[in-house]
Design an enzyme around this catalytic site. Structure first.
Site, short mmCIF file in Angstrom:
data_model
loop_
_atom_site.label_atom_id
_atom_site.label_comp_id
_atom_site.label_asym_id
_atom_site.label_seq_id
_atom_site.Cartn_x
_atom_site.Cartn_y
_atom_site.Cartn_z
N GLY A 187 -13.43 -29.12 -9.26
CA GLY A 187 -13.82 -29.39 -10.65
C GLY A 187 -12.61 -29.82 -11.45
N ASN B 146 -18.58 -21.36 -17.25
CA ASN B 146 -19.41 -20.79 -18.31
C ASN B 146 -20.70 -20.27 -17.70
OD1 ASN B 146 -18.10 -20.90 -20.77
ND2 ASN B 146 -18.97 -22.88 -21.36
N LYS C 60 -18.85 -12.86 -22.80
CA LYS C 60 -18.70 -14.32 -22.95
C LYS C 60 -20.08 -14.99 -22.95
CE LYS C 60 -16.46 -18.27 -23.17
NZ LYS C 60 -16.12 -19.14 -22.10
N ASN D 15 -23.25 -21.93 -28.33
CA ASN D 15 -23.48 -23.21 -27.65
C ASN D 15 -24.79 -23.91 -28.02
OD1 ASN D 15 -21.14 -22.17 -26.53
ND2 ASN D 15 -21.49 -23.09 -24.55
N ASN E 172 -18.18 -25.37 -34.26
CA ASN E 172 -18.42 -23.93 -34.13
C ASN E 172 -18.33 -23.21 -35.47
OD1 ASN E 172 -18.56 -24.54 -31.45
ND2 ASN E 172 -16.68 -23.49 -30.84
N SER F 160 -18.79 -26.75 -25.77
CA SER F 160 -19.00 -27.59 -24.58
C SER F 160 -20.43 -28.13 -24.57
CB SER F 160 -18.71 -26.80 -23.31
OG SER F 160 -19.45 -25.61 -23.29
O1 KPL Z 1 -16.96 -21.30 -24.42
C1 KPL Z 1 -17.19 -21.99 -25.38
C2 KPL Z 1 -17.80 -23.31 -25.11
O2 KPL Z 1 -17.67 -24.22 -25.91
O3 KPL Z 1 -18.42 -23.43 -24.05
C3 KPL Z 1 -16.95 -21.47 -26.76
C4 KPL Z 1 -16.41 -20.08 -26.68
C5 KPL Z 1 -18.23 -21.46 -27.54
C6 KPL Z 1 -15.92 -22.25 -27.51
O4 KPL Z 1 -16.36 -23.48 -27.95
#
Ligand code: KPL
Length: 308
Positions: free
Chosen positions: A19, A108, A188, A196, A206, A260
């Site tokens: 990745g 994530n 998380k 998100n 954000n 993201s």
């Molecule tokens: O992990 C994130 C993402 O964008 O995936 C956060 C913590 C929301 C930071 O933008």
């Protein structure tokens, strides 16, 4: 040549990274800068150029020569997986049978590990990070300093975990170990479940989630998340109030960033929603808890995304 930063040649490690998105490249640059060998595995027909720019948090512009390869390298010490959650299986599966070193999953969301045919012999480490990075062509910018937490999922002895914690911490601090890695992963996940999809649906930064208009919906989402997560982890240390504080602190700390998922929607890429809100909805179903607000978010996101 061994970097002068590494005095003892025995500490030079070879890390295969699966990745080469922003987080994979952030680790690649940080490890290479310290003299470690890194091979970035790529599926792209035309491999990215080896010459890559790295803009550090203090604004230094460095050029690193990174190795991109179509082939899984020989004699690696660690396999670091930084793909999107939905790519973990396809990226790792073809190589699983020949991997006898620790595999560290850093993505994530949750649940990707359940889709993998890992056998009982594999050493697996799960990890989560709050570093921010932005990839633009052949430049990687470290946009936010964060921390990374790693923990054993299966077969990783404490000594080995600590060895990797130290090595990774030297490259990109801070890295800590956690004896119950599910807990930081669930935290998380809760943060991602709120920030998100909302930022993706509203195509906002954000920080905009701090506005009072969003609070009733955020409170309902958090109530649902808390209901399920507190049942998934017996030692879950949060209540709705502390969970909201944590989520809002991340929205504040990353106020100027697009999440993201907001970026995935903007560029019409597949999102990780199935491994974020989708993961908790399926866990809720097993517990007979219906996550109505979270399901509504998925429905809205899917509708908007498909009609783009
Ligand atoms: O992990 C994130 C993402 O964008 O995936 C956060 C913590 C929301 C930071 O933008």
């Amino acid at each position: 040549m061994i970097s002068p930063l590494i005095q003892d040649k025995h500490v030079v490690k070879h890390i295969a990274i699966l990745g080469h998105g922003a987080i994979g490249l952030l680790w690649a640059h940080s490890l290479v800068a310290l003299g470690h060998r890194v091979t970035l595995l790529s599926h792209r027909l035309i491999l990215p150029p080896s010459k890559q720019q790295f803009v550090t948090r203090d604004g230094k512009e460095l050029i690193n020569h990174l190795i991109f390869s179509h082939n899984f390298p020989e004699s690696v010490d660690l396999v670091l997986v930084t793909t999107k959650a939905y790519q973990v299986q396809s990226a790792l599966l073809p190589h699983l049978h020949k991997i006898s070193v620790p595999i560290m999953l850093l993505h994530n969301g949750m649940g990707a590990i359940d889709t993998l045919a890992i056998d009982s012999q594999h050493q697996v480490i799960l990890a989560t990070t709050t570093h921010g990075a932005l990839k633009n062509h052949n430049t990687l910018t470290h946009t936010g300093v964060g921390n990374t937490i790693i923990g054993n999922y299966q077969n990783t002895e404490e000594g080995l975990l600590e060895e990797w914690q130290q090595l990774l911490n030297n490259a990109l601090p801070s890295v800590e170990t956690h004896s119950n890695i599910r807990q930081p992963l669930l935290l998380k996940l809760a943060i991602n479940c709120v920030i998100n999809p909302l930022t993706a649906i509203h195509q906002c930064k954000n920080g905009e989630l701090l506005n009072s208009d969003f609070q009733p919906q955020i409170d309902k989402l958090i109530a649902e998340l808390q209901q399920v997560i507190s049942k998934l982890d017996n030692d879950w240390p949060h209540d709705e109030i502390s969970l909201k504080k944590m989520i809002m602190a991340v929205a504040r700390a990353t106020a100027d960033n697009y999440s993201s998922m907001a970026q995935d929607v903007k560029y019409q890429r597949r999102t990780e929603i199935d491994f974020i809100n989708g993961y908790l909805i399926s866990k809720g179903r097993q517990l007979d808890i219906n996550l109505i607000e979270n399901s509504k978010l998925i429905a809205t996101l899917t509708k908007n995304h498909l009609s783009q």
